[in-house]
Design a protein around this motif. Structure first.
Motif, PDB file in Angstrom:
ATOM      1  N   PRO A  35      -6.557   3.123   4.853  1.00  0.00           N
ATOM      2  CA  PRO A  35      -6.394   4.052   4.047  1.00  0.00           C
ATOM      3  C   PRO A  35      -6.536   4.542   3.689  1.00  0.00           C
ATOM      4  CG  PRO A  35      -6.118   1.590   2.965  1.00  0.00           C
ATOM      5  CD  PRO A  35      -6.823   1.941   4.274  1.00  0.00           C
ATOM      6  N   MET A  36      -6.571   6.338   3.808  1.00  0.00           N
ATOM      7  CA  MET A  36      -7.091   7.421   3.774  1.00  0.00           C
ATOM      8  C   MET A  36      -6.665   8.242   2.360  1.00  0.00           C
ATOM      9  SD  MET A  36      -9.453   7.546   6.276  1.00  0.00           S
ATOM     10  CE  MET A  36      -9.803   8.664   6.184  1.00  0.00           C
ATOM     11  N   ARG A  47       0.977  -1.279   0.371  1.00  0.00           N
ATOM     12  CA  ARG A  47      -0.092  -0.153  -0.397  1.00  0.00           C
ATOM     13  C   ARG A  47       0.715   1.269   0.300  1.00  0.00           C
ATOM     14  NH1 ARG A  47      -3.487  -2.528   5.263  1.00  0.00           N
ATOM     15  NH2 ARG A  47      -1.828  -3.022   5.236  1.00  0.00           N
ATOM     16  N   ASN A  48       1.775   1.175   0.489  1.00  0.00           N
ATOM     17  CA  ASN A  48       2.954   2.796   0.943  1.00  0.00           C
ATOM     18  C   ASN A  48       3.768   2.598   0.151  1.00  0.00           C
ATOM     19  OD1 ASN A  48       4.006  -0.240   2.059  1.00  0.00           O
ATOM     20  ND2 ASN A  48       5.673   1.382   2.301  1.00  0.00           N
ATOM     21  N   PRO A  99      -4.295   8.067  -3.176  1.00  0.00           N
ATOM     22  CA  PRO A  99      -4.024   7.856  -1.418  1.00  0.00           C
ATOM     23  C   PRO A  99      -2.930   8.741  -1.067  1.00  0.00           C
ATOM     24  CG  PRO A  99      -3.188   5.930  -2.879  1.00  0.00           C
ATOM     25  CD  PRO A  99      -4.133   6.707  -4.207  1.00  0.00           C
ATOM     26  N   GLU A 100      -3.592   9.160  -0.235  1.00  0.00           N
ATOM     27  CA  GLU A 100      -2.880  10.061   0.557  1.00  0.00           C
ATOM     28  C   GLU A 100      -1.328  10.208  -0.260  1.00  0.00           C
ATOM     29  OE1 GLU A 100      -3.596  11.261   4.784  1.00  0.00           O
ATOM     30  OE2 GLU A 100      -2.883   8.980   4.603  1.00  0.00           O
ATOM     31  N   SER A 148       1.523   6.973  -6.473  1.00  0.00           N
ATOM     32  CA  SER A 148       0.240   7.689  -7.007  1.00  0.00           C
ATOM     33  C   SER A 148       0.634   9.166  -6.906  1.00  0.00           C
ATOM     34  CB  SER A 148      -1.023   7.101  -7.000  1.00  0.00           C
ATOM     35  OG  SER A 148      -0.987   7.143  -5.202  1.00  0.00           O
ATOM     36  N   SER A 149       1.436   9.344  -6.325  1.00  0.00           N
ATOM     37  CA  SER A 149       1.988  10.437  -5.677  1.00  0.00           C
ATOM     38  C   SER A 149       2.423  11.850  -6.145  1.00  0.00           C
ATOM     39  CB  SER A 149       3.013  11.154  -4.517  1.00  0.00           C
ATOM     40  OG  SER A 149       2.978  10.028  -3.592  1.00  0.00           O
TER      41      SER A 149
END
Length: 126
Positions: free
Chosen positions: A105-106, A55-56, A77-78, A62-63
């Protein structure tokens, strides 16, 4: 008689070899025992899975994605500055204390992201 002499000589050589090996073992044994009792220190490192993507890692990837009609803020995701700085010492799955919690996850809109199963793996499988 010749065969008997050869057998005796061979036995003597084997006993000599065994004696040398035992002497060597007894000489090295204290060093071996001392080396094996050294304390093991914990490591402080980070890592991530790329397959299946953790997830990280997915959040890091996706950042750089800009929101669009296909990828609204609620689906992104954040932002994650690095893919490997997970588990900040408190609880597995958290970053920077509890700033980002990958157990829940937010999205960038501060809404809970839906479950995203990327694969199912059997123990011992490939």
């Amino acid at each position: 008689q010749r065969q008997q002499r050869q057998r005796r000589q061979h036995r003597k050589q084997r006993l000599s070899t065994i004696s040398i090996l035992l002497t060597l073992l007894l000489t090295l044994l204290p060093t071996l025992l001392q080396t094996s009792t050294h304390q093991v220190h914990a490591s402080s490192s980070g890592g991530y899975l790329t397959l299946p993507p953790s997830r990280n890692y997915s959040a890091f990837q996706s950042s750089s994605i800009l929101p669009s009609s296909l990828r609204p803020l609620s689906s992104l995701p954040e932002r994650e500055p690095t893919p490997h700085n997970l588990n900040a010492g408190e609880m597995c799955g958290t970053v920077d204390g509890k700033e980002r919690d990958y157990n829940l996850p937010m999205s960038r809109m501060d809404t809970l992201l839906p479950l995203n199963v990327v694969g199912i793996y059997a123990a011992g499988g490939e």
